[in-house]
Design an enzyme around this catalytic site. Structure first.
Site, mmCIF file in Angstrom:
data_model
loop_
_atom_site.group_PDB
_atom_site.id
_atom_site.type_symbol
_atom_site.label_atom_id
_atom_site.label_comp_id
_atom_site.label_asym_id
_atom_site.label_seq_id
_atom_site.Cartn_x
_atom_site.Cartn_y
_atom_site.Cartn_z
ATOM 1 N N LYS A 75 5.873 -3.489 -10.757
ATOM 2 C CA LYS A 75 4.723 -2.582 -10.700
ATOM 3 C C LYS A 75 4.015 -2.634 -12.054
ATOM 4 C CE LYS A 75 3.834 2.315 -9.418
ATOM 5 N NZ LYS A 75 4.510 3.524 -8.893
ATOM 6 N N SER A 150 2.566 5.523 -4.699
ATOM 7 C CA SER A 150 1.722 4.733 -5.575
ATOM 8 C C SER A 150 2.159 3.269 -5.689
ATOM 9 C CB SER A 150 1.714 5.351 -6.971
ATOM 10 O OG SER A 150 2.991 5.304 -7.562
ATOM 11 N N SER A 174 6.889 7.711 -4.575
ATOM 12 C CA SER A 174 6.049 6.527 -4.772
ATOM 13 C C SER A 174 6.706 5.189 -4.430
ATOM 14 C CB SER A 174 5.536 6.481 -6.210
ATOM 15 O OG SER A 174 4.405 7.297 -6.328
#
Lengths: 471, 480
Positions: A75, A150, A174
């Site tokens: 990420k 996310s 997330s």
């Protein structure tokens, strides 16, 4: 697609090379990521170089690292030295990491390939990946739908077959919610299990790095690769995982939350699936119990106060003076306002405002302190549950993936997406999401969430692996 | 109208540690080039996390023990949030509602007790260097070398009532903190910083007046001067029947007066909350016990004991408790005997000869044991003086001869023939010779002028090369 564990084996047996594996993934990304936009940047050059070095090591008869053959995506909030990191925010555009995060360091040490950085909601704030300043990621199953967030880019990269395993960060859901939306496995380890050193902080007391994969086997591999004590993270745990306590599904004590099927916003198909669970679980020999979870209703409001409070402080360092977006200004105050005004997106600003207000003198007791008390209460209540039950099962999210643009202008309904996942972060315990059931109208996957007590990380991976086969 | 000034001091002390408070950077030295002693943690890079330097905690514990504080076994770090370029994270890690230490006290040499409200750990900010140029060249440089250095903030209760008391408090605090090796407290190097809170009230009144804070005090003297000037300013306002404005002022050294700080720089809501990156600081009993034993007695208390038990004057006692090194040396000297006469001579040698020599050779306190005359040699000189074996003139010579420890005082006395003579016949011969040479002085002396014997004694000493015992000289003079 081959699992990571299979690729590692194939490399070990000389059936393929790391370079070939990397080439295959790069080809696939080149062909398909233009549509999906899982990656903000593909590290083609460094991945190839890494692969060549590992292959050379093997050719020379030296022992490669235990992850040789496995390909990972990270990420865009995990630092990888010499590579750009943005947290999908304009304020960090062009920033090059000056050091490795602990998780990245561990992957590199074990010869894991890092193939790119994935899209996300800006500073991990969001549930659809639409808050990225740079790209809107599509759900690989249906490009009109969001991948969740996310860690939406990481979920999409795994689902699309752009890597074996991707890492996300999970502050309120997330990792688990996008895993559920994309039909993959995603895990939030026990708080303190994976070092946060080198993870750009959103809410320090809730953030946790975790793996996302297509199978429980790879999920376990991805978890074990990055877990461990790190002296640079003072909240890192020294204690060992509780291994060996999992004895199979028979007699497994499973708690279901009373009244959850009637939860507002729960999709009809998912409510039906939830309603059938007690009977199904009993039929495979599990011991099912229904529990009251009184503090459940406080989870969402308390979370948004605490997470935003911490975020307002964590994100204060982005001022443009030492790194990141910086523009000329006549004086100090204008510099702060200009840099931060132009650098942050609307959701980030909303949460900074919320958090700043909650911590302000005169409001602290009414908001931050009350939320902290709710959190303590929730922790205690869940501890009591785990004195009776091995795991709790809930849906991961109240819905399957929604359409791009559907909730972006309605933050409150977006926040509801994390209603089942937030209590886990608040209590610092572990949970994972695995694919289970579908929405009838479009076949989009649902996810079930398995929650357990601290340090039961490997326990839930094993239990979920068995459940996904037996249910 | 008579006013009473009510003063409290906020002191920041840089702790003497090897590394910074939350990272592995070496504790900055003065001469390090700007921005070379830095890392991701102390410059607030994204993703960096603090890890607590335990030796800073132990150092703070010793200070807390020396300041007689209650030590909290469970204290909490907190974030103090504000925006400024010298604060890279835009928050300072400090302690707020649960500090390490509370409710202590420090005794001034006058005997007055100043209560300590709290002492807590925090990290230092970077150093801003403001360029003084034209409007176009107006800029500020930031040096992060200092950023993240460990500090102990010590807040006194408003128990101080004069500029002299404030000065005494600062001096005693510095001596105490140096004593427990917490900090060198060199104000010029920024190791000790001081802010003053001051208000005035009519003598005898109970309620406190409006408080004014004074910053930018660069020396103990500046603190004293600023308080005096501020007392004058505030009493002037009160006499005119006006109100004191609650504000923060800066000490202007050149103009010798306090000037108001721009209000923009002080309108802060720090939004304190518990630091989520650090678990609460939990101390175990053995750590606390160790600190308490290391800081068992303050230099003030040791000095009091010397006055009481060894009959030292306050001034002497303060001198031999100035720092640990000089005190440990002193302890070694006096451990040789408790004979009061010898002890007195030893203290005299200490106060005159030893300190003079240390100053002359610019010996650092840490080098005393290594470079000075051995404590036992100093003591045997004192003992010989007390026994009348040597004269004080000879003692002075012997002190120099024995300084480098190449010869013992006993050997030196032999070698240089400095033993005091108590042979009455020999001395009487010298005295008679001296009387013959100074008949006028002798007749004056006999007529009752005791001081008149000076030239005669001088003559004897010269003749005997300082060996004649002055007491016997005096006896013979009276007799003949």
């Amino acid at each position: 697609m081959e699992k990571a564990i299979e690729s590692i084996k194939a490399v070990k047996e000389g059936k393929t090379t790391v370079s070939k594996i990397v080439e295959n993934f790069l080809d696939k990304i080149k062909k398909e990521d233009g549509q999906i936009k899982a990656f903000l940047e593909v590290f083609e050059e460094s991945a190839k170089k890494q692969a060549a070095e590992i292959d050379k090591k093997i050719a020379e008869g030296r022992e490669p690292g235990s992850l040789a053959g496995a390909v990972f995506a990270i990420k865009d909030n995990m630092l990888y030295e010499g590579h750009e990191i943005t947290c999908a925010s304009k304020i960090l555009k062009g920033h090059i990491s000056s050091y490795n995060s602990y998780a990245v360091q561990k992957l590199l040490q074990q010869d894991g390939i890092i193939i790119g950085r994935t899209n996300m909601d800006e500073f991990a704030m969001g549930s659809s990946c639409e808050n990225s300043a740079f790209a809107k990621t599509a759900n690989p199953i249906n490009h009109n739908l969001v991948p969740g967030g996310s860690s939406g880019g990481s979920a999409a990269a795994v689902k699309a077959g752009f890597c074996h395993i991707a890492y996300g960060s999970d502050t309120g859901g997330s990792i688990r919610q996008p895993a559920s939306f994309c039909g993959i496995w995603g895990m939030k380890p026990t708080y303190g299990r994976v070092s946060r050193y080198g993870l750009v902080a959103f809410a320090s007391s809730l953030d946790q790095i975790g793996p996302m994969a297509n199978s429980p086997e790879d999920l376990l591999l991805g978890y074990k690769a990055v877990k461990g004590f790190d002296e640079k993270d003072s909240t890192s745990l020294r204690t060992q995982d509780e291994n060996g306590s999992y004895k199979g599904l028979k007699g497994l004590k499973i708690a279901l939350i009373k009244g959850l099927a009637g939860q507002e916003g729960l999709e009809k198909d998912l409510a039906e699936i939830a309603a059938q669970l007690p009977q199904k679980l009993s039929s495979i020999g599990a011991q099912v119990m229904e529990i009251d979870f009184k503090s459940f209703k406080y989870a969402l409001p308390a979370y948004y106060i605490l997470a935003s409070s911490e975020a307002s402080s964590n994100l204060a360092r982005f001022d443009g003076f030492r790194y990141g977006l910086s523009s000329d200004a006549p004086d100090l105050m204008s510099a702060y306002m200009k840099n931060r005004g132009a650098g942050f997106g609307p959701e980030v600003k909303r949460r900074i405002l919320l958090g700043t207000h909650s911590l302000s003198s005169g409001y602290y007791d009414a908001y931050y302190l009350k939320a902290q008390n709710a959190r303590d209460f929730m922790k205690k209540e869940l501890e009591e549950v785990f004195s009776m039950a091995d795991i709790i099962i809930t849906p991961t999210a109240p819905t399957a993936a929604f359409a791009l643009g559907e909730k972006i202008s309605d933050p409150l309904s977006m926040y509801l997406s994390d209603i089942f996942t937030i209590p886990v972060n608040m209590a610092g315990i572990c949970a994972l999401s695995f694919p289970y059931g579908q929405r009838k109208k479009d076949g989009m996957p649902y996810g079930l969430q398995i929650i357990s007590a601290r340090m039961k990380d490997e326990f839930i991976i094993k239990a979920a692996g068995d459940l996904s086969c037996s249910l | 109208m008579d006013f009473e000034s009510v003063i409290g001091l906020e002191i920041h002390v840089q702790l003497k540690t090897k590394t910074k408070m939350f990272c592995a950077c070496p504790a900055a030295k003065e001469e390090t080039p700007a921005n070379t002693n830095i890392c991701p943690v102390c410059t607030g890079q994204p993703g960096a996390l603090p890890s607590l330097n335990k030796s800073a905690v132990l150092s703070a514990l010793r200070a807390a023990a020396a300041l007689k504080c209650e030590i909290r076994k469970y204290s909490v770090f907190a974030r103090k949030n504000y925006f400024y370029p010298d604060l890279p994270k835009a928050y300072q890690i400090s302690q707020y509602d649960r500090p390490l230490a509370e409710n202590g006290s420090l005794k001034l040499p006058s005997g007055k007790l100043i209560r300590i409200k709290r002492a807590h750990l925090e990290e230092d900010a970077a150093k801003s260097l403001h360029a003084l140029g034209s409007q176009e060249l107006d800029y500020t440089l930031v040096d992060f070398n200092r950023c993240g250095m460990p500090l102990l903030e010590i807040v006194s209760e408003p128990d101080i009532n004069s500029s002299q008391e404030a000065y005494d408090y600062l001096t005693e605090l510095k001596r105490t903190l140096r004593w427990v090796d917490v900090s060198d407290c060199d104000m010029e190097k920024g190791q000790l910083r001081c802010d003053v809170n001051i208000s005035l009230r009519k003598a005898g009144e109970k309620t406190l007046g409006r408080k004014v804070e004074i910053k930018n005090l660069n020396s103990f003297k500046a603190a004293k001067d600023a308080i005096e000037s501020e007392i004058k300013r505030q009493s002037g306002i009160l006499i005119r029947g006006e109100q004191i404005a609650q504000d923060t002022r800066l000490w202007d050294e050149a103009r010798q007066q306090t000037v108001p700080m721009r209000s923009k720089e002080m309108a802060h809501d720090y939004r304190y909350f518990p630091e989520p990156d650090l678990p609460p600081l939990v101390l175990n009993d053995s750590e606390i016990q160790k600190a308490l034993s290391e800081a068992k007695k303050t230099p003030g208390e040791v000095a009091q004991e010397y006055v009481k038990n060894l009959s030292l004057t306050m001034k002497e006692a303060a001198a031999v408790t100035e720092n640990r090194s000089i005190n440990s040396y002193f302890e070694k000297v006096v451990s040789n005997s408790r004979d009061p006469k010898a002890l007195r001579q030893a203290v005299n040698l200490f106060m005159t000869n030893l300190f003079a020599k240390i100053n002359e050779l610019k010996i650092k306190e840490s080098e005393i044991e290594e470079k000075a005359i051995k404590p036992e040699n100093l003591f045997s000189l004192a003992a010989m003086l007390a026994d009348g074996e040597i004269s004080s003139t000879a003692a002075k010579q012997l002190f120099e001869i024995c300084w480098d420890n190449s010869i013992s005082p006993a050997q030196a006395v032999e070698k240089h023939g400095l033993k005091q003579s108590s042979d009455t016949e020999e001395i009487e011969a010298w005295v008679r010779e001296a009387v013959a040479a100074n008949p006028e002085a002798f007749s004056d002396f006999k007529a009752g002028n005791e001081k008149a014997c000076g030239p005669i004694v001088g003559f004897v000493m010269k003749k005997s090369k300082g060996k004649a015992n002055p007491r016997i000289v005096a006896d013979i003079l009276k007799k003949i």
